[in-house]
Design an enzyme around this catalytic site. Structure first.
Site, PDB file in Angstrom:
ATOM      1  N   ARG A 149      52.913  49.185  30.530  1.00  0.00           N
ATOM      2  CA  ARG A 149      53.079  48.289  31.684  1.00  0.00           C
ATOM      3  C   ARG A 149      54.416  48.388  32.406  1.00  0.00           C
ATOM      4  O   ARG A 149      54.651  47.674  33.369  1.00  0.00           O
ATOM      5  CB  ARG A 149      52.830  46.814  31.320  1.00  0.00           C
ATOM      6  N   ASP A 150      55.310  49.268  31.975  1.00  0.00           N
ATOM      7  CA  ASP A 150      56.562  49.433  32.721  1.00  0.00           C
ATOM      8  C   ASP A 150      57.046  50.884  32.627  1.00  0.00           C
ATOM      9  O   ASP A 150      58.217  51.141  32.349  1.00  0.00           O
ATOM     10  CB  ASP A 150      57.627  48.464  32.214  1.00  0.00           C
ATOM     11  N   LEU A 151      56.128  51.806  32.851  1.00  0.00           N
ATOM     12  CA  LEU A 151      56.498  53.221  32.817  1.00  0.00           C
ATOM     13  C   LEU A 151      57.327  53.557  34.048  1.00  0.00           C
ATOM     14  O   LEU A 151      56.936  53.252  35.173  1.00  0.00           O
ATOM     15  CB  LEU A 151      55.241  54.102  32.783  1.00  0.00           C
TER      16      LEU A 151
END
Length: 200
Positions: free
Chosen positions: A99-101
């Site tokens: 969810r935060d690549l």
């Protein structure tokens, strides 16, 4: 803050269960005498993928790739991206989306080792054909489920549907969008979007 504490604990539980050479290893999770929770992990040395991209593009001229500082070039950047994709694929097969690549959450060590880090926003999702699903304290409690209207992630790398904050939107497809945004930045040297907010 209770929500931050639960995310911190979940990060440790997720990484401890994702045994992969390109995912940061967690060795211990505990509570100090002062009441503070801690994680013991492998020490990270090296540069972020963002720094590697900047170094490689600083050496280009007239659109031509050449070898930059620390021997950064397109081939090395693609190799790092490939290792990153392997880590993300492994996580997906175990029911976890990061969810935060983004390039800042990928570290490249002095010997070329690649680590996807910062799993604090990770979401455990149900996967029908998961090899062995990751289970965390938070994933088993409805009280800690992501609420509708809350947006998690970094806007420049989020799929458009993620910006709505819909509860169940984070999945493997939204992560593939993020990987595409990272690949764009790797090739171009700048993010696909440069706004300072979700709306921009």
């Amino acid at each position: 803050h209770e929500g931050n504490m639960q995310r911190f604990i979940q990060e440790a539980q997720v990484c401890a269960q994702l045994q992969h050479p390109n995912i940061l290893a967690i060795h211990d999770l505990g509570v100090l005498e002062t009441g503070e929770v801690f994680i013991t992990m492998t020490e990270i040395r090296g540069d972020s993928l963002q720094e590697c991209i900047q170094q490689a593009h600083a050496a280009t001229s007239n659109g031509q790739w050449s070898v930059g500082q620390e021997s950064w070039n397109l081939r090395r950047l693609i190799t790092i991206f490939h290792d990153m994709c392997k880590a993300v694929s492994y996580a997906h097969k175990h029911g976890v989306v990061h969810r935060d690549l983004k390039p800042q959450n990928v570290m490249v060590g002095p010997f070329g080792e690649v680590l996807v880090v910062d799993w604090g926003l990770a979401k455990v999702v149900s996967v029908d054909d998961a090899i062995e699903s990751v289970v965390t304290t938070r994933s088993q409690s409805d009280a800690h489920a992501t609420v509708a209207g809350v947006i998690y992630g970094t806007p420049a790398y989020m799929a458009p549907e993620q910006t709505s904050g819909e509860k169940q939107v984070a999945n493997e497809q939204t992560e593939i969008y993020a990987l595409g945004a990272i690949l764009y930045e790797l090739l171009k040297g700048t993010p696909a979007y440069d706004g300072k907010s979700v709306f921009e």
